[in-house]
Design an enzyme around this catalytic site. Structure first.
Site, PDB file in Angstrom:
ATOM      1  N   TYR A 103      -7.918 -22.712  11.538  1.00  0.00           N
ATOM      2  CA  TYR A 103      -7.803 -23.641  10.414  1.00  0.00           C
ATOM      3  C   TYR A 103      -7.329 -25.020  10.885  1.00  0.00           C
ATOM      4  CZ  TYR A 103      -7.717 -19.035   8.229  1.00  0.00           C
ATOM      5  OH  TYR A 103      -7.994 -17.740   7.872  1.00  0.00           O
ATOM      6  N   HIS A 159      -7.751 -17.548  11.585  1.00  0.00           N
ATOM      7  CA  HIS A 159      -6.301 -17.539  11.690  1.00  0.00           C
ATOM      8  C   HIS A 159      -5.830 -18.987  11.791  1.00  0.00           C
ATOM      9  CE1 HIS A 159      -5.455 -13.269  11.858  1.00  0.00           C
ATOM     10  NE2 HIS A 159      -6.471 -13.104  12.704  1.00  0.00           N
ATOM     11  N   ARG A 168       0.826  -1.207   0.000  1.00  0.00           N
ATOM     12  CA  ARG A 168       0.000   0.000   0.000  1.00  0.00           C
ATOM     13  C   ARG A 168       0.864   1.262   0.000  1.00  0.00           C
ATOM     14  NH1 ARG A 168      -3.565  -0.839   5.198  1.00  0.00           N
ATOM     15  NH2 ARG A 168      -1.461  -1.267   5.974  1.00  0.00           N
ATOM     16  N   LEU A 187      -4.413  -0.564  -4.785  1.00  0.00           N
ATOM     17  CA  LEU A 187      -5.187  -1.510  -5.592  1.00  0.00           C
ATOM     18  C   LEU A 187      -6.665  -1.152  -5.630  1.00  0.00           C
ATOM     19  CD1 LEU A 187      -3.592  -4.927  -4.533  1.00  0.00           C
ATOM     20  CD2 LEU A 187      -2.905  -3.352  -6.341  1.00  0.00           C
ATOM     21  N   ILE A 236      -4.849 -20.900  14.087  1.00  0.00           N
ATOM     22  CA  ILE A 236      -5.431 -21.733  15.139  1.00  0.00           C
ATOM     23  C   ILE A 236      -6.806 -22.256  14.735  1.00  0.00           C
ATOM     24  CG2 ILE A 236      -6.454 -19.767  16.381  1.00  0.00           C
ATOM     25  CD1 ILE A 236      -5.738 -21.236  18.988  1.00  0.00           C
ATOM     26  N   ASP A 240      -0.316 -21.824   8.850  1.00  0.00           N
ATOM     27  CA  ASP A 240       0.256 -20.714   8.092  1.00  0.00           C
ATOM     28  C   ASP A 240       1.448 -21.133   7.234  1.00  0.00           C
ATOM     29  OD1 ASP A 240      -1.546 -18.842   8.960  1.00  0.00           O
ATOM     30  OD2 ASP A 240      -0.205 -17.865  10.378  1.00  0.00           O
ATOM     31  N   GLY A 254      -3.182 -13.324  -1.235  1.00  0.00           N
ATOM     32  CA  GLY A 254      -3.704 -13.974  -0.044  1.00  0.00           C
ATOM     33  C   GLY A 254      -4.945 -13.319   0.516  1.00  0.00           C
TER      34      GLY A 254
END
Length: 396
Positions: free
Chosen positions: A148, A144, A55, A79, A146, A174, A101
């Site tokens: 997943y 997050h 950004r 974007l 944990i 991750d 992502g």
């Protein structure tokens, strides 16, 4: 084996400065957090030319993740502004792959979705990194690591039998199940694009990646050699010969003597060769008493005393090292597993090793946006257009 024996010198450069197996591959990375940057780091470590898009508000600042962001050039573009998205499309036109992502549908709304990008560049590999995947009931839900690994079934397996599940850092979801899986998927799709001339979308989900990492354990479950319950199996801390023990100084030793010859050698060093309590290695009913006995033995001496006692033996017993100790350990230092940065911090070297196309020494992370002008000029954007975009706040 003992950390104190290691030399503090910086380990040798990994790979000898070659181009790496992905030399010549051009990748655009839409800036994100966690697993996406990890995939970008791996691909850059392997020699790909990766340009990270962040950004404009972050332009000029130091990288927030100096290890994960290493090895890339950095540009800034808004974007959400159609002009910023148009700039990124110019980069994508000359790229071999893109990785992102965001939640499913975000890049489509930005005009950077796979359909439009592949229409412009049919050979493009479009890598997508999410927690839940591009479809399914939870595809749009936040989460997050944990979350997943909890839904994928891994978290329930980690921890003591009489305690709560233990969070295994953010490695299962991750990193291993996310970023590593995306890097593998992109690499495979790049090979396919080279053979067929057609790109494709790579849908890397952390739930899928977590599940596939449990293949061995689920195979053991299927054959009756694993039970669904924490702290009751061979590799989850229940076995007295595959767990950690606290030593006299509060530090720990790791015992992994699964095979009978390594188990026998461990007993020899501990003076337990003829002790009948340890004669039945795989008798699960005897495991708690064996573990209690071993805990008492290891608690009587310091970690480094035990490390020295097991030095040079085929016992699969090693000290549990912190990051600083690990970087200085003779084996890791000798291989260059870690690099010591100029500011004194350890960071991982490149992996795996390639003997024919060695990976280059990773370049330090650059300030955010520091390559904006150079990269965009190479994409065909002239000085006047750059000035107009910067004046409008579209680029940093």
């Amino acid at each position: 084996m003992t950390p104190a024996a290691a030399a503090p010198a910086e380990p040798p450069a990994v790979g000898g400065g070659g181009g790496g197996p992905l030399a010549g591959v051009r990748i655009v990375e839409l800036g994100g957090i966690g697993p996406g940057p990890f995939a970008g780091m791996i691909l850059a470590d392997l020699g790909a030319e990766v340009v990270r898009v962040d950004r404009p508000a972050e332009h000029g600042g130091p990288s927030r993740h100096p290890v994960l962001h290493r090895g890339r050039r950095s540009v800034t573009a808004d974007l959400k502004d159609p002009r910023g998205a148009a700039v990124v499309r110019r980069l994508i036109d000359g790229a071999d792959a893109l990785i992102e992502g965001f939640r499913p549908g975000v890049t489509e709304r930005l005009g950077l979705g796979p359909e439009s990008c592949l229409e412009r560049n049919p050979r493009l590999v479009y890598g997508r990194m999410t927690g839940w995947g591009q479809d399914g009931p939870l595809a749009q839900a936040p989460g997050h690591d944990i979350n997943y690994i909890a839904v994928a079934g891994a978290l329930a397996q980690v921890g003591p039998a009489d305690g709560d599940p233990v969070v295994p850092l953010n490695l299962f979801g991750d990193m291993g199940g996310g970023g590593m899986l995306l890097a593998l998927g992109v690499s495979a799709a790049l090979y396919s694009a080279k053979v067929t001339g057609r790109g494709q979308v790579v849908d890397a989900a952390m739930t899928d990646g977590t599940a596939i990492q449990m293949a061995l354990l689920q195979g053991l479950l299927r054959t009756g050699r694993w039970t669904e319950g924490r702290g009751s199996n061979l590799f989850d801390g229940a076995a007295p010969f595959y767990r950690t023990y606290r030593c006299a100084d509060g530090r720990h030793i790791a015992v992994g003597c699964v095979e009978p010859q390594f188990y026998a050698e461990t007993l020899r060093v501990l003076g337990l060769t003829d002790d009948p309590q340890f004669a039945r290695q795989h008798d699960r009913e005897a495991w708690p008493a064996m573990a209690t006995r071993l805990a008492g033995l290891f608690a009587a001496r310091t970690r480094d005393d035990w490390a020295a006692a097991f030095e040079g033996t085929e016992s699969c017993v090693t000290p549990v090292l912190d990051w600083t100790e690990a970087a200085r350990h003779p084996h890791n230092a000798g291989r260059g597993t870690y690099r010591i940065t100029p500011d004194g911090f350890p960071e991982p070297g490149t992996a795996p090793r390639f003997l024919g196309t060695p990976s280059p020494e990773p370049r330090p992370a650059v300030p955010t946006g520091s390559d904006t002008d150079e990269v965009l000029r190479q994409a065909g954007i002239g000085a006047d257009e750059l000035a107009a975009l910067r004046s409008a706040g579209v680029i940093g």
